[in-house]
Motif scaffolding. Sequence first.
Motif, PDB file in Angstrom:
ATOM      1  N   GLY A  61      -1.551   8.881  11.204  1.00 42.66           N
ATOM      2  CA  GLY A  61      -0.384   8.825  12.077  1.00 42.66           C
ATOM      3  C   GLY A  61       0.356   7.506  12.073  1.00 42.66           C
ATOM      4  N   LEU A  62      -0.180   6.481  11.425  1.00 43.38           N
ATOM      5  CA  LEU A  62       0.496   5.192  11.384  1.00 43.38           C
ATOM      6  C   LEU A  62       1.790   5.292  10.577  1.00 43.38           C
ATOM      7  N   MET A  79      -2.401  -4.080  17.601  1.00 46.45           N
ATOM      8  CA  MET A  79      -2.324  -3.550  16.241  1.00 46.45           C
ATOM      9  C   MET A  79      -3.696  -3.549  15.570  1.00 46.45           C
ATOM     10  N   ALA A  80      -4.485  -4.566  15.841  1.00 46.89           N
ATOM     11  CA  ALA A  80      -5.816  -4.672  15.236  1.00 46.89           C
ATOM     12  C   ALA A  80      -6.645  -5.636  16.065  1.00 46.89           C
ATOM     13  N   VAL A  93       0.017  -4.852   5.900  1.00 43.99           N
ATOM     14  CA  VAL A  93       1.402  -5.302   6.054  1.00 43.99           C
ATOM     15  C   VAL A  93       2.386  -4.141   6.128  1.00 43.99           C
ATOM     16  N   ARG A  94       2.025  -2.998   5.548  1.00 41.47           N
ATOM     17  CA  ARG A  94       2.979  -1.885   5.586  1.00 41.47           C
ATOM     18  C   ARG A  94       2.776  -1.008   6.814  1.00 41.47           C
ATOM     19  N   PHE A  95       1.531  -0.702   7.163  1.00 44.84           N
ATOM     20  CA  PHE A  95       1.274   0.238   8.256  1.00 44.84           C
ATOM     21  C   PHE A  95       0.670  -0.425   9.492  1.00 44.84           C
ATOM     22  N   GLY A  96       0.550  -1.768   9.482  1.00 48.93           N
ATOM     23  CA  GLY A  96       0.268  -2.495  10.710  1.00 48.93           C
ATOM     24  C   GLY A  96      -1.184  -2.615  11.127  1.00 48.93           C
ATOM     25  N   THR A  97      -2.116  -2.111  10.333  1.00 50.10           N
ATOM     26  CA  THR A  97      -3.533  -2.241  10.663  1.00 50.10           C
ATOM     27  C   THR A  97      -4.287  -2.653   9.403  1.00 50.10           C
ATOM     28  N   ASP A  98      -4.898  -3.828   9.445  1.00 49.31           N
ATOM     29  CA  ASP A  98      -5.564  -4.323   8.242  1.00 49.31           C
ATOM     30  C   ASP A  98      -6.958  -3.724   8.092  1.00 49.31           C
ATOM     31  N   MET A  99      -7.529  -3.838   6.898  1.00 50.17           N
ATOM     32  CA  MET A  99      -8.830  -3.260   6.537  1.00 50.17           C
ATOM     33  C   MET A  99      -8.890  -1.774   6.902  1.00 50.17           C
ATOM     34  N   SER A 112       0.807  -1.211   0.000  1.00 55.84           N
ATOM     35  CA  SER A 112       0.000   0.000   0.000  1.00 55.84           C
ATOM     36  C   SER A 112       0.846   1.268   0.000  1.00 55.84           C
ATOM     37  N   LEU A 113       0.477   2.196  -0.874  1.00 51.10           N
ATOM     38  CA  LEU A 113       1.040   3.536  -0.977  1.00 51.10           C
ATOM     39  C   LEU A 113       2.492   3.551  -1.421  1.00 51.10           C
ATOM     40  N   THR A 114       2.949   2.467  -2.033  1.00 52.56           N
ATOM     41  CA  THR A 114       4.252   2.452  -2.693  1.00 52.56           C
ATOM     42  C   THR A 114       4.075   2.992  -4.116  1.00 52.56           C
TER      43      THR A 114
END
Length: 439
Positions: free
Chosen positions: A161-162, A331-332, A138-144, A40-42
């Motif tokens: 802020g993640l 994390m979630a 996987v990138r920022f640690g919180t799914d959905m 995400s966001l790459t």
Amino acid sequence: MSAHTVTVDGERLWASLKELARIGAYEDAATGLTGVNRQSLTDADAAGRRLLIAWMEEAGLAVTVDEMGTIFGRREGLRPELAPVLVGSHIDTVGTAGAFDGCLGVLSGLETVRTLDALGIETQRPVVVAAFTEEEGVRFGTDMLGSAVAAGRLSLEYAYGLTDAQGLRLGDELERIGFKGTRPVRMDAPHAYVECHIEQGPVLLAEEFSVGVVTGVQAIAWQRVTLHGRAAHAGTTPTELRVDAGLAAAQIVVKVREMVDSGRYGRLRATVGHIATSPGLPSVVPDRAELTVDLRNPEDRRMEAAERDLAAFLETLPETQPGLRVETQRMARTTQVPFDEGIQDTMEKAAADLGHPVRRLMSGAGHDAQEMAAIAPAAMVFVRGQYDGISHNPREYSTPEDCAAGASVLASTVLRLAQELPEGSAAGPSAPESTGAPA
């Protein structure tokens, strides 16, 4: 075949899947296959987003992007004031992905509107196709993440802020790739939400069903555990004087497996997917270890018991190694989410009209549908996967025929839901309705 049954162009869907999979493609040494890494966001995610928007605009959809970067493509209905039918999923991937996870859902939604256009079908309600941001987590640690903020479970400020492993903020990365949109992220409730997804499991394959209807999503909990010990010389420090963070990490790995094997927590699944120690030298006792624990359970009560017992175990670790310090960070966390039975019935009827018997089953993975279920009736179509249903791996594979079957069930479900009117409401001007494949 029902007048509300349509069959998508499977070859066009397959071509779209393959073209999108080329963005972020890499050669996987472990399997010898071509995988997909489009986190995400790459920059790769940005390229995939631009391709999706181009396809949406070619299909005549009105495209908007919300404050979380989620992309929406709207096909207008005869009654534009009515709440739309929302079709969604995601195009971000894990680092070792195949071509189908999430992408099949978004492209099946796109193929639905292409099919309705090709058949000249107008719907009473608008149909909106969505690609949510950072579903994988996987990138920022919180799914959905994108759908959770849209549904109001998490705040936009929390999401912005993640940070990723390099300390880059999600809000900054959205701006960097040009997808920090202006559409308000809090979503008005759609009439219904539906999603098509590969199963990511072996049930449909083992029982010879090409498609399934999903009854709900099991509870999921992610936490990060950080263990603080004391660095010491590996050769000269007596065992009884060590505060070994690596040893404590190993004890946690063993403990979560023992919890699963015990049967005390029902169908609990537990995974330590990340583990790292420092200073990471062969001759130094680790002074720090970090690991993640992923717990999943279809029963909330047993999930709570597992979380409670794991927390109690973590509290005992300093007793085995005086001086050890344990930190935990959630994390979630999501509870078990049941899906709407009425939409499940509609999906099953659509599948029957298309000649596909279905199996109802619960999802072991998390999906954007579970977040949308908090604000609207929601349900999912599963598509059979090959190779024991493996996913998050370049071996992930569903056949062109099964993808087309799942997308056709989705499209027929969308059509039926999009023709529903509020009780006592008169229909708008009718348009021809057809069956079969588009020309």
